[in-house]
Structures are given as C-alpha cells and as structure tokens.
Design an enzyme around this catalytic site. Structure first.
Site, PDB file in Angstrom:
ATOM      1  N   GLY A  16      50.749  34.032  50.760  1.00  0.00           N
ATOM      2  CA  GLY A  16      51.120  34.453  52.113  1.00  0.00           C
ATOM      3  C   GLY A  16      51.993  35.695  52.063  1.00  0.00           C
ATOM      4  O   GLY A  16      52.893  35.786  51.232  1.00  0.00           O
ATOM      5  N   ARG A  77      44.511  34.347  48.631  1.00  0.00           N
ATOM      6  CA  ARG A  77      44.680  33.168  47.774  1.00  0.00           C
ATOM      7  C   ARG A  77      43.337  32.982  47.078  1.00  0.00           C
ATOM      8  O   ARG A  77      42.339  32.752  47.735  1.00  0.00           O
ATOM      9  CB  ARG A  77      45.059  31.942  48.617  1.00  0.00           C
ATOM     10  CG  ARG A  77      46.436  32.077  49.262  1.00  0.00           C
ATOM     11  CD  ARG A  77      46.882  30.768  49.909  1.00  0.00           C
ATOM     12  NE  ARG A  77      48.256  30.855  50.361  1.00  0.00           N
ATOM     13  CZ  ARG A  77      48.627  31.106  51.615  1.00  0.00           C
ATOM     14  NH1 ARG A  77      47.721  31.283  52.541  1.00  0.00           N
ATOM     15  NH2 ARG A  77      49.899  31.189  51.939  1.00  0.00           N
ATOM     16  N   ASP A 108      55.143  30.364  44.865  1.00  0.00           N
ATOM     17  CA  ASP A 108      54.833  29.369  43.848  1.00  0.00           C
ATOM     18  C   ASP A 108      53.405  29.489  43.285  1.00  0.00           C
ATOM     19  O   ASP A 108      53.200  29.513  42.075  1.00  0.00           O
ATOM     20  CB  ASP A 108      55.047  27.990  44.504  1.00  0.00           C
ATOM     21  CG  ASP A 108      54.982  26.878  43.515  1.00  0.00           C
ATOM     22  OD1 ASP A 108      55.924  26.765  42.711  1.00  0.00           O
ATOM     23  OD2 ASP A 108      53.993  26.119  43.538  1.00  0.00           O
ATOM     24  N   THR A 130      58.472  35.009  49.673  1.00  0.00           N
ATOM     25  CA  THR A 130      57.856  34.048  50.594  1.00  0.00           C
ATOM     26  C   THR A 130      58.863  33.729  51.694  1.00  0.00           C
ATOM     27  O   THR A 130      60.065  33.565  51.407  1.00  0.00           O
ATOM     28  CB  THR A 130      57.417  32.742  49.890  1.00  0.00           C
ATOM     29  OG1 THR A 130      57.242  31.724  50.897  1.00  0.00           O
ATOM     30  CG2 THR A 130      58.413  32.222  48.873  1.00  0.00           C
ATOM     31  N   ASP A 132      59.204  31.065  53.024  1.00  0.00           N
ATOM     32  CA  ASP A 132      59.608  29.655  52.908  1.00  0.00           C
ATOM     33  C   ASP A 132      60.930  29.474  52.152  1.00  0.00           C
ATOM     34  O   ASP A 132      61.582  28.447  52.289  1.00  0.00           O
ATOM     35  CB  ASP A 132      58.514  28.834  52.195  1.00  0.00           C
ATOM     36  CG  ASP A 132      57.171  28.917  52.906  1.00  0.00           C
ATOM     37  OD1 ASP A 132      57.162  29.226  54.107  1.00  0.00           O
ATOM     38  OD2 ASP A 132      56.133  28.681  52.247  1.00  0.00           O
ATOM     39  N   ASP A 134      61.454  28.642  49.197  1.00  0.00           N
ATOM     40  CA  ASP A 134      61.378  27.321  48.565  1.00  0.00           C
ATOM     41  C   ASP A 134      61.263  27.372  47.039  1.00  0.00           C
ATOM     42  O   ASP A 134      60.770  26.431  46.429  1.00  0.00           O
ATOM     43  CB  ASP A 134      60.183  26.544  49.155  1.00  0.00           C
ATOM     44  CG  ASP A 134      58.860  27.271  48.934  1.00  0.00           C
ATOM     45  OD1 ASP A 134      58.874  28.454  48.530  1.00  0.00           O
ATOM     46  OD2 ASP A 134      57.803  26.656  49.165  1.00  0.00           O
ATOM     47  N   ARG A 176      55.899  25.501  55.098  1.00  0.00           N
ATOM     48  CA  ARG A 176      55.008  24.653  54.282  1.00  0.00           C
ATOM     49  C   ARG A 176      55.630  23.271  54.095  1.00  0.00           C
ATOM     50  O   ARG A 176      55.879  22.608  55.093  1.00  0.00           O
ATOM     51  CB  ARG A 176      54.695  25.311  52.936  1.00  0.00           C
ATOM     52  CG  ARG A 176      53.424  24.779  52.316  1.00  0.00           C
ATOM     53  CD  ARG A 176      53.094  25.521  51.042  1.00  0.00           C
ATOM     54  NE  ARG A 176      52.603  26.855  51.281  1.00  0.00           N
ATOM     55  CZ  ARG A 176      51.324  27.151  51.525  1.00  0.00           C
ATOM     56  NH1 ARG A 176      50.431  26.198  51.533  1.00  0.00           N
ATOM     57  NH2 ARG A 176      50.941  28.391  51.713  1.00  0.00           N
TER      58      ARG A 176
HETATM   59  O1  F6P Z   1      53.917  30.201  52.338  1.00  0.00           O
HETATM   60  C1  F6P Z   1      54.034  30.983  53.476  1.00  0.00           C
HETATM   61  C2  F6P Z   1      53.362  30.326  54.655  1.00  0.00           C
HETATM   62  O2  F6P Z   1      53.560  31.152  55.786  1.00  0.00           O
HETATM   63  C3  F6P Z   1      53.792  28.893  54.962  1.00  0.00           C
HETATM   64  O3  F6P Z   1      55.014  28.831  55.652  1.00  0.00           O
HETATM   65  C4  F6P Z   1      52.620  28.379  55.738  1.00  0.00           C
HETATM   66  O4  F6P Z   1      52.504  26.986  55.633  1.00  0.00           O
HETATM   67  C5  F6P Z   1      51.463  29.074  55.086  1.00  0.00           C
HETATM   68  O5  F6P Z   1      51.970  30.213  54.414  1.00  0.00           O
HETATM   69  C6  F6P Z   1      50.368  29.496  56.037  1.00  0.00           C
HETATM   70  O6  F6P Z   1      49.332  30.013  55.301  1.00  0.00           O
HETATM   71  P1  F6P Z   1      48.106  30.822  55.930  1.00  0.00           P
HETATM   72  O7  F6P Z   1      48.568  32.214  56.218  1.00  0.00           O
HETATM   73  O8  F6P Z   1      47.058  30.778  54.893  1.00  0.00           O
HETATM   74  O9  F6P Z   1      47.730  30.131  57.209  1.00  0.00           O
END
Ligand code: F6P
Length: 328
Positions: A16, A77, A108, A130, A132, A134, A176
């Site tokens: 992300g 990803r 991660d 990120t 997050d 985390d 997340r």
């Molecule tokens: O890891 C960053 C994040 O924004 C999380 O907070 C969220 O759950 C996820 O990515 C969303 O992913 P995507 O952009 O693939 O919907």
C-alpha cells in the site's frame, strides 16, 4: 564518497502506498549519486523486478517529488513474487540490469519479499513506509502522521454536522490488523470511544456505557472511532441503533487516508531514512531494515526485524477514557 562494491542500485516501492514514499525515493537516488552509485527505479514493486519494468534515474528524475503523495514508481502487491519461479526471474532481472543491491520501500509484506530475495543472494535494505505504523522494528513508519492528520481533518468536519444534528457518528479508519492509527486519531479528535483489534470488545462497556456517560456529562453528539481490524463500522452502527435507539451515521474514511502531500514529519523522516539506507550499503552492510529508535535511525537484520512486535500502548487507551466523561 566512492563505493567500491555497490555500483548500481535498484529502488522500488511496494504494498500500500504511503505519503512520503516519494521523499524516500528522492533521498535514496540523490544519496546514491553522491556516493558514485547509479540508480535504477523498479516500477510496480516486486512485480516490476520480475517483469524488468524499470527506468534509469538521475538526480533530476526526482525533482519536485518531495511534496507529492503516492509514489512515482507505482506500487503493487505481487502474487508472482510469492513463487520460487517469480523470485528467480527477479534475480535474473537484477543480474541483467547489473543491480548490486535493492532498496525496498514498504511494509511487512514488502520486507518478507526482501528477505526471500536476500536469501537468493541479492543484497537488500528495507525502508518502512505504511500508514498502519505496525512494524516492530521501527517506532515510526513513513506516512503515519500524514494519514492521522487527514483522518482528523475529516473527523473535525464530521463533528460540525454531528454537533448541529445532535447525532452519533461511527467512523472507520484503516490500519489493517492494528489499532495504532485508530487510537492516535481518536485521542487527537476527541472521540467518545475507540475500538481497536488489540482489545477484546465489550460492547456494553466500551460503547453503550461510554455514550451514556458522555450524555450524562452534557454531550449531545458522539464520535465513535472504529479500527477496520475490529470489523465493519456499519455493524457497530447497527448495534448502537439497536441498543441505544439512536440513528448513527457511518463513515468509512478508506483510501482518502492514504493520499495527500506528506507533512513535515513524513518528509523529514523519509529523507533521513533514504539517506541512511544508502549509507548502510556504502559501509558494506545489507539485508537489513532501517528504522527509528529513540529518535535516531538504526539498521536491523531483516529476519530479526520481521520478528519484532510493536505493542499498542494501552496507556493511550486509558488517556482517551479519562477524557470521555466531560462535556466537550
Ligand atoms: O497497509 C496499508 C493499508 O492502507 C491498510 O491500512 C489497509 O487495510 C490496506 O492497506 C488496504 O489495501 P488496498 O489498498 O489493497 O485496498
């Protein structure tokens, strides 16, 4: 500043996106050039390394990107990189392009990919980015502060209308499986309650009683912040309706939180991390993640870094609770 071993590096952003990724790319490119290294930008994360999707980067390739959100290198990803075949292709690309080391900017999942690549003999350095926040190996991850400020700005706006209509608002924030973003935002936005995945939900105590106490203290509008890792804010809203007879409005902030120009903290941290990552390589170290610890920047071996856990500070939860029983 001449480096004997590493002549050419690849830089990529993966997972992300986060505000400040561009600032990190800029710092990596400019520092690498100052060490006499050449730079290749790998586009679309690990997938780009498999597909040989790259651009040569000079100092002016990163002009005017410090203040830009998103990532000029694109991100993805990659399922292919999870396979041995995909990773072998990535190694071939590195060999073909003469890439001696890779700087991987992400979270991660990005660093799990980095570990696999390092096991195939390609030196890697990770930079944590990120929203997050985390990652156990770094107190701070690029993008978190900007995302918090974006969420707070949205919640302040919601509060205006909630206050006028004397309503309850349920706001879902990203993160997340972690509650760092939600807890920080809830304190800074003066929420009535926050629900985080790290704490088992007791709906009566954590939501119903908190709204009732706030009401007794004279409040006529209520803001409930829900971390996405807890579950759907719509379900929380429905339960509030059922148990308190209110008619809450539910807002999922979603990807709004990932966009926007990085703030000072994210630009500054990203620039220092980018600089440090190249310095680590120039000093002959690799297969590590750079991170902030006690105000400074350190590098930690990838495997060890991935094993480190960041604990949500429950004292912060208590702080929010202590603020809840007064009229705003
Ligand atoms: O890891 C960053 C994040 O924004 C999380 O907070 C969220 O759950 C996820 O990515 C969303 O992913 P995507 O952009 O693939 O919907």
């Amino acid at each position: 500043m001449e480096n004997k071993k590493i002549k050419r590096i690849g830089v990529l952003t993966s997972g992300g996106d986060a505000p400040g990724m561009n600032a990190a790319v800029r710092a990596v490119v400019r520092t690498a050039i100052s060490y006499g290294m050449e730079c290749v930008g790998i586009r679309r994360g690990w997938q780009g390394l498999i597909n040989s999707d790259f651009i040569n980067m000079k100092s002016d390739s990163v002009n005017h990107i410090l203040s830009r959100g998103g990532t000029i290198l694109y991100t993805a990803r990659s399922d292919d990189f999870m396979t041995e075949e995909g990773r072998k292709k990535a190694v071939s690309t590195c060999k073909m392009l003469g890439i001696d080391a890779v700087i991987a900017i992400g979270g991660d999942g990005t660093f799990r990919g980095a570990l696999e690549l390092s096991r195939l003999g390609i030196p890697v350095v990770g930079i944590p980015a990120t929203i997050d926040n985390d990652l156990g190996c770094s107190n701070y991850t690029i993008g978190f502060d900007t995302a918090c400020n974006t969420a707070i700005e949205c919640i302040d706006r919601l509060r205006d209308t909630m206050q006028s209509h004397e309503r309850c608002s349920v706001v879902e924030v990203m993160g997340r499986n972690a509650g760092f973003l939600a807890l920080y935002v809830a304190i800074a936005a003066g929420a009535t309650a926050v629900l985080v995945p790290e704490r088992e939900l007791d709906f009566r105590k954590d939501v119903v009683e908190r709204i009732q106490n706030a009401r007794l203290a004279g409040n006529t509008h209520f803001m409930i912040v829900v971390a996405e890792g807890v579950g759907s804010a719509f379900e929380i809203g429905a339960r509030i309706k059922e148990e308190l007879g209110m008619d809450p409005r539910v807002t999922v902030l979603g990807h709004i939180q990932r966009g926007g120009s990085p703030n000072a903290r994210d630009r500054e941290t990203a620039t220092r991390m980018g600089y440090f990552a190249i310095k680590v390589l120039a000093e002959g170290r690799s297969n590590c993640i750079v991170g902030t610890q006690q105000g400074g920047i350190v590098d930690i071996p990838i495997e060890e870094a991935l094993g480190m856990k960041k604990r949500l500070q429950m004292e912060r939860y208590n702080v929010l609770e202590a603020m809840g029983n007064f009229s705003r």
